[in-house]
Design a protein around this motif. Structure first.
Motif, PDB file in Angstrom:
ATOM      1  N   ASN A   1       3.766   1.649  -0.590  1.00 46.93           N
ATOM      2  CA  ASN A   1       4.663   2.736  -0.203  1.00 46.93           C
ATOM      3  C   ASN A   1       4.332   3.149   1.227  1.00 46.93           C
TER       4      ASN A   1
ATOM      5  N   ASN B   1      -0.661   3.334  -0.417  1.00 44.72           N
ATOM      6  CA  ASN B   1       0.203   4.166   0.413  1.00 44.72           C
ATOM      7  C   ASN B   1      -0.237   4.110   1.860  1.00 44.72           C
TER       8      ASN B   1
ATOM      9  N   TYR C   1       5.211   5.883   4.033  1.00 43.99           N
ATOM     10  CA  TYR C   1       5.808   7.195   4.258  1.00 43.99           C
ATOM     11  C   TYR C   1       5.904   7.451   5.751  1.00 43.99           C
TER      12      TYR C   1
ATOM     13  N   ARG D   1      10.575   7.410   2.589  1.00 42.62           N
ATOM     14  CA  ARG D   1       9.676   6.428   1.990  1.00 42.62           C
ATOM     15  C   ARG D   1      10.356   5.069   1.933  1.00 42.62           C
TER      16      ARG D   1
ATOM     17  N   THR E   1       9.508   1.158   0.432  1.00 46.06           N
ATOM     18  CA  THR E   1       8.601   0.415  -0.438  1.00 46.06           C
ATOM     19  C   THR E   1       8.842  -1.074  -0.247  1.00 46.06           C
TER      20      THR E   1
END
Length: 198
Positions: A125, A168, A127, A114, A116
């Motif tokens: 975020n 995300n 991923y 991850r 950020t």
């Protein structure tokens, strides 16, 4: 936020015994010109970077050139492996690249990588999920029922602790099908992932 999404570069591809490397180098230069003009906040490279698990020397040089150019531009780059890539070969030099703002997730090690970052609206975020096989994931979750690719990805996402209220982005190299299929599907040797699990 402006992100440039790339995937399936297949560097080193040969079609009917004709090498595509010069065309690929040209396209990558065009992408660099686009980056210079558009000034994206980040680059996403979502797998199948190479065409073969054992890329040619020429293909490795072309990727090296492209990544160096991205590093020289100080544009954050996030790259994952695809089903055509070798985990180990794509991972080579990743710690050095990371120190230059290029993050490579080529092998699943029990948790999603991850990153950020922030823009004017707050945190995002990101991923990075490299291409995985059910057996690779089962190693890290022996207590889970993981008999298929679909189940493996479900376990990865469940264990990632993703805050669904946050912003995300998941970078993945997957064959995602609609939520109504009941049977396993394969396309080009890749198993499908149900949209219900994404």
């Amino acid at each position: 936020m402006r992100l440039l999404h790339l995937a399936d570069l297949h560097i080193g591809k040969i079609v009917n015994e004709f090498s595509m490397i010069d065309d690929q180098r040209y396209i990558l230069d065009e992408i660099l010109h686009m980056i210079d003009e558009q000034k994206p906040d980040g680059i996403l490279i979502a797998g199948d970077v190479y065409d073969k698990a054992v890329p040619s020397e020429e293909a490795v040089k072309v990727l090296d050139y492209f990544l160096r150019e991205l590093a020289d531009r100080s544009v954050k780059t996030y790259m994952i492996s695809g089903n055509h890539d070798s985990d180990e070969r794509l991972h080579f030099g990743s710690s050095f690249f990371e120190s230059h703002g290029i993050y490579i997730a080529s092998k699943y090690e029990g948790q999603l990588c991850r990153q950020t970052f922030s823009d004017e609206y707050g945190e995002v975020n990101l991923y990075l999920m490299p291409y995985v096989k059910a057996s690779q994931v089962k190693r890290f979750f022996p207590e889970e029922e993981i008999d298929s690719y679909d189940q493996a990805v479900r376990v990865i996402l469940k264990s990632a602790g993703i805050d669904e209220k946050a912003r995300n982005i998941l970078v993945a190299h997957q064959f995602v099908t609609g939520g109504t299929e009941q049977e396993d599907i394969q396309f080009g040797g890749s198993e499908n992932l149900s949209v219900r699990n994404v």
